[in-house]
Scaffold this active site. Structure first.
Site: not given
Ligand code: CP3
Length: 359
Positions: A33, A37, A46, A82, A157
């Site tokens: 991530r 982030r 974004r 994602d 999910y």
């Molecule tokens: O690693 C990286 O930097 C690449 C980007 C990446 C994202 N999601 C971007 C993202 C990766 C590798 C993921 C994988 C992902 N997504 C996983 C597996 C990794 C882990 O953390 O265990 C999972 C479980 C998800 C599902 C998911 N999508 C979650 C739990 C969330 C977070 C929700 C939150 O806002 O806390 C997302 C959204 C997400 N995926 C964001 C990003 C940058 C945030 C979205 C936003 O900013 O609107």
């Protein structure tokens, strides 16, 4: 045979060498991530763009993927995307809610609801091919990691309808309707094999299969209900890479998976990702000598004073020497409020300490 010098430099990168369990000039480091982030430059690009729209815009995907490479000097880029992107691409009605995660409109809890899952076609995800093309042109010798959600984590999910603490509907389906469960997992595995093959064909140098929530299962259930499907994905991507005459390391990661580490390796990983609960020397004993390890600084430790962060970083490096190859990472994703300056210092420290240890 002519050797393309750029391809040779990429193949010789510290990250890919460590994945292949070869000697490295320094321990490679990247952060799960890392893209999208804590970076202010991420929030700027974004601004006003919904998450899933950003994931479908090649210029934005490339820019956000590059940001942590420029800022931190990490040894690998991970594609900004994602795990639910391929589900969205085949028309599953879902959204990513900020601060919550993926939310699914019609949870899948019966055989009839499986009709939401058709096969993924390359035309569904042309944007990722375009984004990877932009990225490989910019990255040069820095490897690009593609990724997918593992079948279990995606199923969680889809069945729960959103993030879940207990995964109770998922387990009810798995234990109560194993035929429906197996068909759900089979469709997800086929989809993820295609999704990763597309990324590899487009130029990803390595792939990570995220089974973030599989630590919710005991080992017996993992072996029966999950492992064959994750193994199918990992095997398919390995065969696809081989058909292109390439070796593309496969990283397999989950959270709370101390009891599953050896099985997750046997599922077909070249590198096993370890969360922060199991020290890397103990993880190396559980996984065995034929796989590299990735991990495992606790992302919450990054909020402690620098001397604590430095001591824990050195401890993870030292424990990682017990593994036949070590890719330094966090034990789970970067927490959004993390100070980017601390991540920069961790990269510098990993590089300095590990280079000194080689010499
Ligand atoms: O690693 C990286 O930097 C690449 C980007 C990446 C994202 N999601 C971007 C993202 C990766 C590798 C993921 C994988 C992902 N997504 C996983 C597996 C990794 C882990 O953390 O265990 C999972 C479980 C998800 C599902 C998911 N999508 C979650 C739990 C969330 C977070 C929700 C939150 O806002 O806390 C997302 C959204 C997400 N995926 C964001 C990003 C940058 C945030 C979205 C936003 O900013 O609107």
């Amino acid at each position: 045979m002519t050797v393309d010098p750029a391809a040779a430099a990429l193949a010789d990168s510290a990250f890919l060498r460590a994945c292949r369990r070869e000697a490295v000039p320094h321990t490679p480091v990247w952060f799960m991530r890392q893209a999208g982030r804590s970076l202010p430059e991420y929030r700027r690009v974004r601004d006003g763009v919904p998450m899933l729209a950003a994931c479908r815009t090649p210029d934005l995907v490339a820019e956000i993927t590059m940001q942590p490479v420029r800022r931190y000097g990490v040894d690998a880029a991970i594609l900004f995307s994602d795990i639910v992107v391929p589900l969205k691409a085949i028309g599953v009605d879902l959204d990513i809610k900020a601060g919550v995660g993926p939310v699914v409109a019609r949870p899948i809890r019966s055989a009839a609801q499986l009709d939401q899952l058709r096969e993924l076609e390359p035309d569904d995800v042309g944007f990722i091919v375009e984004a990877i093309g932009l990225l490989t042109a910019q990255l040069g010798a820095t490897p690009l990691i593609g990724f997918a959600g593992a079948p279990f984590t995606l199923a969680s999910y889809l069945v729960e309808g959103g993030p879940s603490r207990n995964h109770e509907h998922t387990k009810a389906l798995m234990y109560g309707a194993p035929d429906v469960w197996d068909e759900l997992m089979r469709r997800l595995a086929a989809m993820q094999a295609t999704w990763l093959a597309i990324q590899v064909s487009a130029g990803a140098s390595a792939v990570q299969l995220f089974d973030s929530w599989v630590g919710a299962l005991p080992a017996d259930d993992y072996a029966r209900y999950v492992m064959p499907h994750s193994a199918a994905v990992l095997r398919a991507v390995g065969e696809h890479a081989a058909s292109l005459g390439r070796a593309v390391p496969r990283i397999h990661f989950g959270v709370g998976t101390g009891e599953l580490l050896s099985l997750m390796g046997e599922a077909g990983a070249d590198v096993v990702g370890v969360d922060f609960r199991v020290p890397l020397d103990e993880a190396a004993r559980r996984v065995g000598p034929s796989r590299a390890l990735q991990g495992n600084l606790d992302p919450a430790v990054l909020f402690a004073p620098w001397d604590v962060v430095a001591a824990r970083t050195r401890a993870a490096l030292a424990a990682g020497r017990a593994a036949p190859g070590h890719v330094f990472n966090l034990g789970h994703g970067v927490i959004p409020e993390t100070d980017p300056e601390v991540l920069t210092r961790v990269v510098e420290l990993v590089h300095e300490e590990s280079a000194a240890a080689q010499g």
